[in-house]
Design a protein around this motif. Structure first.
Motif, short mmCIF file in Angstrom:
data_model
loop_
_atom_site.label_atom_id
_atom_site.label_comp_id
_atom_site.label_asym_id
_atom_site.label_seq_id
_atom_site.Cartn_x
_atom_site.Cartn_y
_atom_site.Cartn_z
N SER A 267 0.53 -22.58 25.22
CA SER A 267 0.05 -23.96 25.16
C SER A 267 1.20 -24.93 25.43
N ARG A 268 1.29 -25.38 26.65
CA ARG A 268 2.27 -26.40 27.05
C ARG A 268 1.58 -27.37 28.00
N ARG A 269 2.07 -28.60 28.01
CA ARG A 269 1.57 -29.55 29.00
C ARG A 269 2.17 -29.20 30.35
N ALA A 270 1.36 -29.30 31.38
CA ALA A 270 1.79 -28.87 32.71
C ALA A 270 2.71 -29.89 33.37
N GLY A 271 3.73 -29.35 34.08
CA GLY A 271 4.53 -30.16 34.98
C GLY A 271 5.39 -31.22 34.32
N ARG A 272 5.95 -30.94 33.13
CA ARG A 272 6.83 -31.92 32.46
C ARG A 272 8.28 -31.47 32.61
N PRO A 273 9.05 -32.07 33.51
CA PRO A 273 10.42 -31.61 33.75
C PRO A 273 11.31 -31.60 32.51
N LEU A 274 11.12 -32.55 31.60
CA LEU A 274 11.97 -32.60 30.41
C LEU A 274 11.81 -31.36 29.53
N ASP A 275 10.65 -30.70 29.62
CA ASP A 275 10.43 -29.50 28.82
C ASP A 275 11.33 -28.34 29.25
N LEU A 276 11.88 -28.43 30.47
CA LEU A 276 12.81 -27.40 30.92
C LEU A 276 14.10 -27.41 30.10
N PHE A 277 14.37 -28.53 29.45
CA PHE A 277 15.63 -28.68 28.72
C PHE A 277 15.41 -28.73 27.21
N LYS A 278 14.30 -28.15 26.76
CA LYS A 278 14.00 -28.11 25.33
C LYS A 278 14.02 -26.67 24.81
N GLY A 279 14.46 -26.52 23.58
CA GLY A 279 14.42 -25.21 22.93
C GLY A 279 15.22 -24.16 23.66
N GLY A 280 14.67 -22.93 23.66
CA GLY A 280 15.35 -21.81 24.28
C GLY A 280 15.42 -21.89 25.78
N LEU A 281 14.60 -22.76 26.40
CA LEU A 281 14.61 -22.88 27.86
C LEU A 281 15.82 -23.67 28.36
N ALA A 282 16.42 -24.48 27.51
CA ALA A 282 17.50 -25.36 27.95
C ALA A 282 18.68 -24.56 28.50
N ARG A 283 19.11 -23.54 27.77
CA ARG A 283 20.26 -22.75 28.22
C ARG A 283 19.95 -22.04 29.53
N ILE A 284 18.73 -21.48 29.63
CA ILE A 284 18.34 -20.80 30.87
C ILE A 284 18.34 -21.79 32.04
N THR A 285 17.82 -22.98 31.81
CA THR A 285 17.71 -23.97 32.88
C THR A 285 19.09 -24.38 33.40
N VAL A 286 20.01 -24.66 32.49
CA VAL A 286 21.35 -25.10 32.91
C VAL A 286 22.04 -24.01 33.72
N VAL A 287 22.02 -22.77 33.21
CA VAL A 287 22.66 -21.67 33.92
C VAL A 287 21.98 -21.45 35.27
N MET A 288 20.65 -21.49 35.27
CA MET A 288 19.87 -21.27 36.49
C MET A 288 20.21 -22.31 37.56
N LEU A 289 20.36 -23.57 37.17
CA LEU A 289 20.67 -24.62 38.14
C LEU A 289 22.05 -24.43 38.76
N VAL A 290 23.03 -24.14 37.92
CA VAL A 290 24.39 -23.94 38.44
C VAL A 290 24.44 -22.70 39.33
N LEU A 291 23.76 -21.64 38.93
CA LEU A 291 23.75 -20.41 39.72
C LEU A 291 23.11 -20.65 41.09
N ASN A 292 22.01 -21.37 41.11
CA ASN A 292 21.37 -21.66 42.41
C ASN A 292 22.29 -22.44 43.32
N PHE A 293 23.07 -23.35 42.75
CA PHE A 293 24.01 -24.11 43.56
C PHE A 293 25.11 -23.22 44.12
N THR A 294 25.76 -22.43 43.25
CA THR A 294 26.89 -21.61 43.72
C THR A 294 26.44 -20.54 44.70
N PHE A 295 25.29 -19.93 44.43
CA PHE A 295 24.80 -18.86 45.30
C PHE A 295 24.46 -19.41 46.68
N ASN A 296 23.77 -20.53 46.73
CA ASN A 296 23.39 -21.09 48.02
C ASN A 296 24.59 -21.71 48.74
#
Length: 435
Positions: free
Chosen positions: A235-264
């Motif tokens: 149960s989450r509201r759909a398509g809310r970008p700020l939710d990517l940076f809440k709770g346990g998702l925040a660490r995954i999101t930050v690492v994921m963003l930096v990794l996508n930049f360095t890899f590409n």
């Protein structure tokens, strides 16, 4: 599990016993060609850039702006289309995005000058960003759990096929001018109708929106033996970008963003300047294009091998192994003292780096729940596109300051090493149900 137990299930459980069917094959084909088109669009004009500059009367800097315009349009585009896909659905997003891209691409073929062409290519990037963002999350949400990794990695083979198509178009249509290549790109936009005909809406998305009957109908067409159940979703509201940076998702999101930049950054920093770098080592332009085509061919077995291994050893282990091997290939390529060494080093780099990309395209789409999957993937894609925009200029600056072939390649390879280190804390998702 008894029939009574099966009446209420998490939506992901409906994919655990699902076979891989003809309907999956049709969906795979439709989305595979869409990915080929995405690859084609980003590279097609690279190989006819000489004609582009001559006909429009612009120098190399102007040509560079034209070539980067699609990526510039896609950066805001993916951030818009990702949340849109989480709200209106995967299928309409893919359809309207690809169709709009075709219309705008056709208009750009008749641009009277460079300014109008750049504006239209930015607009085509905005349009294409929708299908570019949603292709992998969409496909993941249709696949049986045990086939998800392997099948999604195969979808990635569309990238080198798109490169080969772009090279082929420059050879077969280049004598007609850059306009012919762009018109061919526009015609490819009609593939949107195949996507709409062959790819059903995601059952995950339908269940998340409370459309249980429609979700069950799609699951029946996909062969799920659990299609008759009532499905629960996170149960989450759909398509809310700020939710990517809440709770346990925040660490995954930050690492994921930096990794996508360095890899590409590592990938595009090499690909956009590969012909120039090779000519610095004594190859002619035609030999450089042949080198690029052979490199693209080597990417295909890299994807295939990764697809065979990810189901057995997991996303993280295969990804780390392939990225480290790609970095070693980059080191070999950078320090090669002969033409044979150049070929072998780059083939190792192409084989393992693109095999790693195949795994990453899958893994990256499995971190988030259904309500945020499109949004999360859109942010990942935005990070990639920032690197796509920055890396060519950065590598060009290195070359302009006479850094040279070997130091430039070593800097590019360092980004691959950073990518491997960033992947270490990310969670394994092989065999896990999507939320």
């Amino acid at each position: 599990m008894t029939a009574i137990d099966a009446r209420i299930l998490p939506i992901g459980a409906a994919f655990d016993r699902m076979p891989f069917t003809r309907r999956h094959v049709l969906a795979a084909l439709a989305l595979f060609i869409a990915f080929v088109i995405e690859s084609w669009e980003q590279l097609a004009l690279v190989y006819v850039s000489g004609d582009l500059g001559t006909r429009l009367g612009i120098d190399e800097a102007g040509v560079g702006v034209v070539l980067s315009a699609v990526a510039l349009g896609m950066i805001p585009g993916v951030l818009v289309w990702g949340p849109v896909a989480d709200r209106i659905g995967r299928r309409p997003t893919a359809f309207w995005s690809l169709l709009a891209y075709g219309v705008i691409a056709l208009a750009s073929a008749f641009a009277p000058n460079a300014t109008v062409l750049v504006a239209l290519r930015v607009a085509s990037g905005l349009a294409l960003a929708g299908v570019y963002t949603i292709t992998f999350p969409y496909f993941l949400e249709l696949l049986p759990t045990r086939h998800r990794g392997r099948a999604a990695v195969y979808l990635s083979i569309g990238w080198p096929i798109g490169i080969l198509a772009a090279i082929g178009a420059s050879v077969s249509l280049g004598h007609l001018g850059w306009h012919a290549v762009v018109i061919a790109s526009a015609v490819a936009g009609l593939w949107a109708f195949a996507v709409r005909a062959w790819v059903p809406e995601s059952p995950y998305w339908l269940a998340a929106r409370g459309r249980q009957e429609e979700a069950r109908a799609v699951l029946r067409t996909l062969g799920s033996p659990d299609a008759g159940a009532t499905f629960t979703v996170a149960s989450r509201r759909a398509g809310r970008p700020l939710d990517l940076f809440k709770g346990g998702l925040a660490r995954i999101t930050v690492v994921m963003l930096v990794l996508n930049f360095t890899f590409n950054w590592g990938y595009w920093g090499l690909q956009t300047w590969l012909p120039v770098l090779l000519q610095e080592r004594g190859l002619t332009l035609s030999a450089s294009l042949g080198f690029a085509a052979l490199s693209a061919l080597m990417m295909i077995p890299g994807y295939v091998s990764a697809s065979l291994l990810t189901g057995r050893f997991g996303r993280k282990r295969v990804f780390l192994t392939y990225v480290v091997a790609a970095a070693l290939g980059g080191l070999w390529f950078a320090t090669a003292e002969s033409t044979v060494g150049l070929y072998l080093g780059n083939f190792v780099l192409a084989f393992f780096s693109l095999g790693a990309w195949g795994v990453w395209n899958t893994w990256n789409g499995e971190f988030y729940p259904t309500a945020l999957r499109g949004t999360g993937y859109s942010w990942a894609t935005a990070a990639q596109l920032v690197a796509t925009t920055v890396a060519p200029s950065a590598v060009g600056a290195l070359l302009a300051h006479a850094t040279g072939f070997t130091p430039t390649l070593l800097i590019i390879t360092a980004f691959m090493v950073a990518t491997a280190l960033l992947a270490v804390p990310l969670p394994e998702t092989e065999g896990r149900e999507l939320e």
